[in-house]
Design a protein around this motif. Structure first.
Motif, short mmCIF file in Angstrom:
data_model
loop_
_atom_site.label_atom_id
_atom_site.label_comp_id
_atom_site.label_asym_id
_atom_site.label_seq_id
_atom_site.Cartn_x
_atom_site.Cartn_y
_atom_site.Cartn_z
N SER A 240 0.68 -1.36 0.08
CA SER A 240 0.02 -0.08 0.02
C SER A 240 0.81 1.27 0.06
CB SER A 240 -0.95 0.29 1.24
OG SER A 240 -0.08 0.02 2.43
N ASN A 241 2.22 1.22 0.41
CA ASN A 241 2.88 2.50 0.39
C ASN A 241 3.84 2.32 -0.85
OD1 ASN A 241 2.59 4.07 3.02
ND2 ASN A 241 2.71 1.88 3.73
N ASN A 242 3.63 1.47 -1.74
CA ASN A 242 4.35 1.27 -3.06
C ASN A 242 5.80 1.03 -2.92
OD1 ASN A 242 2.10 2.22 -4.61
ND2 ASN A 242 2.37 4.33 -4.00
N LEU A 243 6.17 0.28 -1.84
CA LEU A 243 7.48 -0.21 -1.64
C LEU A 243 7.91 -1.39 -2.32
CD1 LEU A 243 7.79 0.46 2.22
CD2 LEU A 243 8.68 1.94 0.53
N TRP A 244 6.96 -2.07 -2.93
CA TRP A 244 7.19 -3.27 -3.73
C TRP A 244 5.98 -3.49 -4.54
CZ3 TRP A 244 11.52 -5.32 -4.31
CH2 TRP A 244 11.33 -6.69 -4.85
#
Length: 250
Positions: A240-244
């Protein structure tokens, strides 16, 4: 928020790993654990499990090299996170019955993010640290413990994950089932590994396996369910935090 997590995930992984290490060092448990302890397997079986696990480890090195050399954003950080996740969860030994103990495995997160191959390498690193520093598992039984926790578990979990996604099952439900069944398949494998070496005098290997399964089941079933929920929480935070990206480097 994204920059905050990028800065703090490595530190959080380090802190969690340190806590797990201190916990095991301060409160050691001598028990017939889900990790097979030193000296429980005859030399021939130790050699056998090392030989069976070796090809998966070599493949895992190949997969890890691709991850380290990739240009995928946050690949190394996420790899470290998955390793710390396995270390902390599998170090949390919960007393079971008849002098045994159970623990989560933590392999579901890395399995979904990187595929099952790399987990054999991360698993060997974790199991070595635990055997040398926490008296959890053993060096001669490293091959057997690696096979059950970081080979069978991840491959079963990955198969469940892919099957669920192919049938359009909700991502969180798919991940929950992946982590839970990876855990359960590990304890089933360990039970049969022990049953082969210590068959029941009257009912043989099957009877012994049932007894070992019964010993672990009381604590391992709820632990696997809890591990499934925790894995979903961590994975969804990362995504959800666009880390992967969900399909990156599987």
């Amino acid at each position: 928020m994204k920059d905050y997590i990028k800065r703090h995930i490595p530190m959080t992984s380090l802190v969690l790993g340190t806590i797990g290490l201190l916990y095991g060092a301060l409160y050691p448990t001598t028990a017939h654990a889900m990790h097979i302890m030193e000296g429980m397997l005859p030399p021939v079986w130790c050699i056998f499990w090392f030989a069976v696990s070796a090809p998966f480890f070599i493949y895992g090195l190949y997969r890890m090299r691709k991850i380290v050399d990739s240009t995928q954003q946050n690949a190394k950080i996420m790899l470290a996170l998955c390793g710390a996740f396995v270390f902390v969860l599998s170090s949390l030994k919960m007393p079971s019955v008849t002098g045994s103990c159970s623990h989560p495995t933590g392999v579901g997160l890395g399995t979904v993010m990187f595929g099952p191959g790399v987990m054999s390498v991360l698993g060997v690193i974790v199991l070595l640290f635990q055997a040398l520093l926490l008296a959890h598992g053993g060096l001669t039984t490293l091959g057997a413990n690696c096979f059950s926790m970081t080979i069978v578990g991840p491959f079963v979990g990955f198969g469940v994950w892919k099957l669920c996604r192919a049938f359009k099952v909700n991502r969180s439900v798919s991940l929950f089932l992946c982590a839970m069944l990876a855990d359960w398949s590990t304890y089933v494998t360990t039970s049969f590994q022990l049953a082969i070496v210590f068959p029941d005098p009257s009912s043989g290997v099957v009877g012994a396996a049932i007894k070992f399964l019964g010993i672990y089941a009381i604590t391992q079933i709820p632990l696997a369910i809890a591990e499934g929920f925790l894995t979903v929480i961590v994975y969804n935070l990362v995504i959800s935090n666009n880390l992967w990206k969900e399909t990156a480097l599987q």
